[in-house]
Design an enzyme around this catalytic site. Sequence first.
Site, PDB file in Angstrom:
ATOM      1  N   LYS A  70       0.837  -1.205   0.000  1.00 16.74           N
ATOM      2  CA  LYS A  70       0.000   0.000   0.000  1.00 16.74           C
ATOM      3  C   LYS A  70       0.873   1.258   0.000  1.00 16.74           C
ATOM      4  CE  LYS A  70      -3.900   2.436   1.913  1.00 16.74           C
ATOM      5  NZ  LYS A  70      -3.247   3.698   1.672  1.00 16.74           N
ATOM      6  N   LEU A  94       8.702  -4.606 -16.962  1.00 21.43           N
ATOM      7  CA  LEU A  94       8.450  -6.030 -16.730  1.00 21.43           C
ATOM      8  C   LEU A  94       7.652  -6.320 -15.462  1.00 21.43           C
ATOM      9  CD1 LEU A  94      11.872  -7.493 -17.897  1.00 21.43           C
ATOM     10  CD2 LEU A  94       9.722  -7.314 -19.163  1.00 21.43           C
ATOM     11  N   LYS A  95       7.125  -5.293 -14.823  1.00 23.71           N
ATOM     12  CA  LYS A  95       6.342  -5.497 -13.600  1.00 23.71           C
ATOM     13  C   LYS A  95       4.888  -5.134 -13.855  1.00 23.71           C
ATOM     14  CE  LYS A  95       9.393  -6.120 -10.175  1.00 23.71           C
ATOM     15  NZ  LYS A  95       9.342  -7.272  -9.298  1.00 23.71           N
ATOM     16  N   LEU A  96       4.009  -5.695 -13.021  1.00 22.80           N
ATOM     17  CA  LEU A  96       2.621  -5.236 -13.060  1.00 22.80           C
ATOM     18  C   LEU A  96       2.538  -3.910 -12.315  1.00 22.80           C
ATOM     19  CD1 LEU A  96       0.346  -8.305 -12.217  1.00 22.80           C
ATOM     20  CD2 LEU A  96       0.505  -7.096 -14.397  1.00 22.80           C
ATOM     21  N   ASN A 111       0.495  -0.267 -23.289  1.00 29.04           N
ATOM     22  CA  ASN A 111       1.693  -1.111 -23.303  1.00 29.04           C
ATOM     23  C   ASN A 111       1.973  -1.504 -24.750  1.00 29.04           C
ATOM     24  OD1 ASN A 111       3.807  -2.827 -22.293  1.00 29.04           O
ATOM     25  ND2 ASN A 111       2.458  -4.583 -22.636  1.00 29.04           N
ATOM     26  N   HIS A 113       3.731  -4.541 -27.037  1.00 30.13           N
ATOM     27  CA  HIS A 113       4.126  -5.950 -26.907  1.00 30.13           C
ATOM     28  C   HIS A 113       4.632  -6.442 -28.261  1.00 30.13           C
ATOM     29  CE1 HIS A 113       4.130  -9.849 -24.953  1.00 30.13           C
ATOM     30  NE2 HIS A 113       3.670 -10.352 -26.092  1.00 30.13           N
ATOM     31  N   ASP A 154      -0.649  -8.155 -20.343  1.00 31.05           N
ATOM     32  CA  ASP A 154      -0.938  -8.218 -21.791  1.00 31.05           C
ATOM     33  C   ASP A 154      -2.405  -8.489 -22.107  1.00 31.05           C
ATOM     34  OD1 ASP A 154       1.802  -7.885 -22.222  1.00 31.05           O
ATOM     35  OD2 ASP A 154       2.153 -10.036 -22.146  1.00 31.05           O
TER      36      ASP A 154
HETATM   37  C1  GRF Z   1      10.029  -4.196 -26.691  1.00 26.12           C
HETATM   38  O1  GRF Z   1      10.170  -5.262 -27.585  1.00 26.12           O
HETATM   39  C2  GRF Z   1       8.610  -4.071 -26.234  1.00 26.12           C
HETATM   40  O2  GRF Z   1       7.677  -4.519 -27.157  1.00 26.12           O
HETATM   41  C3  GRF Z   1       8.569  -4.986 -25.039  1.00 26.12           C
HETATM   42  O3  GRF Z   1       9.830  -4.845 -24.439  1.00 26.12           O
HETATM   43  C4  GRF Z   1      10.788  -4.422 -25.403  1.00 26.12           C
HETATM   44  C5  GRF Z   1      11.418  -3.180 -24.874  1.00 26.12           C
HETATM   45  O4  GRF Z   1      12.476  -2.738 -25.676  1.00 26.12           O
HETATM   46  N1  GRF Z   1       7.462  -4.685 -24.175  1.00 26.12           N
HETATM   47  P1  GRF Z   1      13.130  -1.341 -25.393  1.00 26.12           P
HETATM   48  O5  GRF Z   1      13.587  -1.349 -23.940  1.00 26.12           O
HETATM   49  O6  GRF Z   1      12.129  -0.285 -25.662  1.00 26.12           O
HETATM   50  O7  GRF Z   1      14.306  -1.269 -26.329  1.00 26.12           O
END
Ligand code: GRF
Length: 204
Positions: A70, A94-96, A111, A113, A154
């Site tokens: 919190k 890489l985190k939520l 985001n 992906h 995602d």
């Molecule tokens: C990218 O491929 C993006 O799609 C994914 O993580 C990578 C990040 O690359 N979520 P960067 O750090 O922007 O070079």
Amino acid sequence: MTQNKANIAVFVSGGGSNLQALIDAVKTDKLSASISLVVSNQQDAYGLKRAEVEGIPTFVFKSNDYPDIKKASDDLLDRLKEKKINYIALAGYLKLLPKIVVKHFKNRIVNIHPALLPRYGGKGMYGHFVHEAVIANKDTESGVTVHLVDEIYDNGRILEQIKVPVFADDTPDTLAARVLKEEHIIYAKVLDKLIKGKYDLNYE
Ligand code: GRF
């Protein structure tokens, strides 16, 4: 007439090439916004260096450094409010995000992906793992997805996708490079459209 530009916070965990593409898009007026904060869970993320070079304030956010989730979530939300952030762009984060942040910024977090969601998404599906899986499945196309962010990896509504071919002799690196090139173009475009209200967000 001067119009207030939207303030974006970009969240990174690594190299930040997408962050750089967004910074460049702002400079060339392709993205009508200011990047007002760069947040990372990694102290040594190269993305933070990119921000520093551009004079953009940075914040290292590690939820484990707080007594509880919190307090961590409240602090992050306070920092975002302090910088008057309107939109959040996750760029290799890489985190939520904490739930209260997701709630506060509903429909204003995106985001990017490196695959065609809903395939090749979810926890653990990032970076080379995505491209390895695409190649292992002998898919003939992959691509980029930009989507709204909810509380599941995602999972949020897809705003735009771009397809790229997958060739028989592709390695995860060659495929990643082809996808990344498109990422650097599409992300600023989608953010600009979102900020300008060009997506109908009135349905779930
Ligand atoms: C990218 O491929 C993006 O799609 C994914 O993580 C990578 C990040 O690359 N979520 P960067 O750090 O922007 O070079």
